[in-house]
Enzyme design. Sequence first.
Site, mmCIF file in Angstrom:
data_model
loop_
_atom_site.group_PDB
_atom_site.id
_atom_site.type_symbol
_atom_site.label_atom_id
_atom_site.label_comp_id
_atom_site.label_asym_id
_atom_site.label_seq_id
_atom_site.Cartn_x
_atom_site.Cartn_y
_atom_site.Cartn_z
ATOM 1 N N ASP A 1 -4.684 -4.455 6.029
ATOM 2 C CA ASP A 1 -5.004 -5.338 4.907
ATOM 3 C C ASP A 1 -3.833 -6.280 4.634
ATOM 4 O O ASP A 1 -2.678 -5.846 4.585
ATOM 5 C CB ASP A 1 -5.324 -4.518 3.656
ATOM 6 C CG ASP A 1 -5.957 -5.354 2.549
ATOM 7 O OD1 ASP A 1 -6.674 -6.306 2.884
ATOM 8 O OD2 ASP A 1 -5.745 -5.039 1.373
ATOM 9 N N HIS B 1 -2.299 -1.143 -3.409
ATOM 10 C CA HIS B 1 -3.297 -0.091 -3.220
ATOM 11 C C HIS B 1 -2.779 1.180 -3.875
ATOM 12 O O HIS B 1 -1.704 1.675 -3.527
ATOM 13 C CB HIS B 1 -3.517 0.198 -1.730
ATOM 14 C CG HIS B 1 -4.027 -0.986 -0.959
ATOM 15 N ND1 HIS B 1 -3.965 -1.039 0.422
ATOM 16 C CD2 HIS B 1 -4.597 -2.143 -1.364
ATOM 17 C CE1 HIS B 1 -4.488 -2.179 0.832
ATOM 18 N NE2 HIS B 1 -4.875 -2.874 -0.234
ATOM 19 N N MET C 1 -0.438 1.489 5.180
ATOM 20 C CA MET C 1 -1.293 1.836 6.308
ATOM 21 C C MET C 1 -2.310 0.729 6.544
ATOM 22 O O MET C 1 -2.691 0.000 5.638
ATOM 23 C CB MET C 1 -2.042 3.145 6.024
ATOM 24 C CG MET C 1 -1.163 4.367 5.849
ATOM 25 S SD MET C 1 -0.504 4.993 7.402
ATOM 26 C CE MET C 1 -1.982 5.706 8.128
ATOM 27 N N SER D 1 0.862 -1.187 0.000
ATOM 28 C CA SER D 1 0.000 0.000 0.000
ATOM 29 C C SER D 1 0.899 1.237 0.000
ATOM 30 O O SER D 1 1.847 1.300 -0.777
ATOM 31 C CB SER D 1 -0.942 -0.039 1.213
ATOM 32 O OG SER D 1 -1.876 1.011 1.157
ATOM 33 N N THR D 2 0.634 2.195 0.866
ATOM 34 C CA THR D 2 1.397 3.443 0.877
ATOM 35 C C THR D 2 2.893 3.176 1.058
ATOM 36 O O THR D 2 3.294 2.452 1.962
ATOM 37 C CB THR D 2 0.902 4.351 2.019
ATOM 38 O OG1 THR D 2 -0.510 4.512 1.906
ATOM 39 C CG2 THR D 2 1.583 5.712 1.945
#
Length: 350
Positions: free
Chosen positions: A291, A199, A288, A172-173
């Site tokens: 998930d 993501h 973050m 993700s991030t």
Amino acid sequence: MKDNNSNTIRVLITDDSALAREVIKDIFRLTGDIIIVGEAADGAGAVELTQKLKPDLVLMDLMMPIMDGLTAIEEIMAHAPTPILVLSASLGDRDVNNAFAAIKRGALDVMAKPEGFATETVSRCFASAIIEKVRMLARIKVIRRRPSRSRGVPPSGPKSVEPHRILAIGASTGGPQAVMKIVRSLPADFNASVLIVQHIASGFAYGFAQWLSRESTIPIRLAKDGEEFLPGAALVAPSNCHMVVAGGRIKLTKDQPVNCCRPSIDVLFKSLAQEHGGSVVAILLSGMGKDGAEGLTHIRQRGGMTIAQDEQSCAVFGMPKAAIAMDAVDMVVPLGKIPLTISRLFVSRN
């Protein structure tokens, strides 16, 4: 000077359009915690003001006179590392390619400017999204850190002896650069299927896959519903679709978001655990939230190997931290050592 209120987020806007800067300022005036400390109309101004004002985050346009955004990002990350959010002019190939070039140079994330941005017509959805994104990214510390030593987490039970045939990656991030580092290390004769969930802002998944493919020796592209996933190639989950495996094929669904995400890492990992168990090596990278943590638990319970990126090499330690807390991880490894770990795992079983 830093604001005395520790909850205040200080933002520098960089865009050659005065109207665009006004639109962004109007959005942030709706908040009580985001303030604009400076404006720059080109990359050179952004570099100078970042060093002078020390903002918590820089909003960066890419196509500007004097010094473009890509060069400015390089200068900022070399001399005054600061979280940078890129606002892409469009989802055209050139702009998307530039956006991922910006991430490679150190930007944390990208967003597309909405239609009507230059005419002050901005949707509530975009306003809400950029406010949330700024609040999240401004907390990230983008500093150079010395690599840490990898450590193993003792497995909860005996591992399967079946060959590893699938490499699954969730991020993700802060993840795009990490994913790039991993796929770029895979040899041209890598004899396993690679499945990736990243993501990323809606509309950027196709450009992300292209960016990875240009840097990799194995072919990488967006996954298609119903296709086989074959050894020696990588598939990326498309925007706004969950990616699962069923009967040796990819299935894309529009089911409800999981952990507020679609595609969800958990959804892919759980399907892999159910269908392929011990043949899976799953890696959870920077991001973050949580998930992927539950999905790693399923893979580990079915005999697969699970790896989490370590805290020091993560831009955001949220997802790996959640997985470690759930006892879902066999190994915690710094990003720089994950490629060697993958090589050893796949060579040892094939």
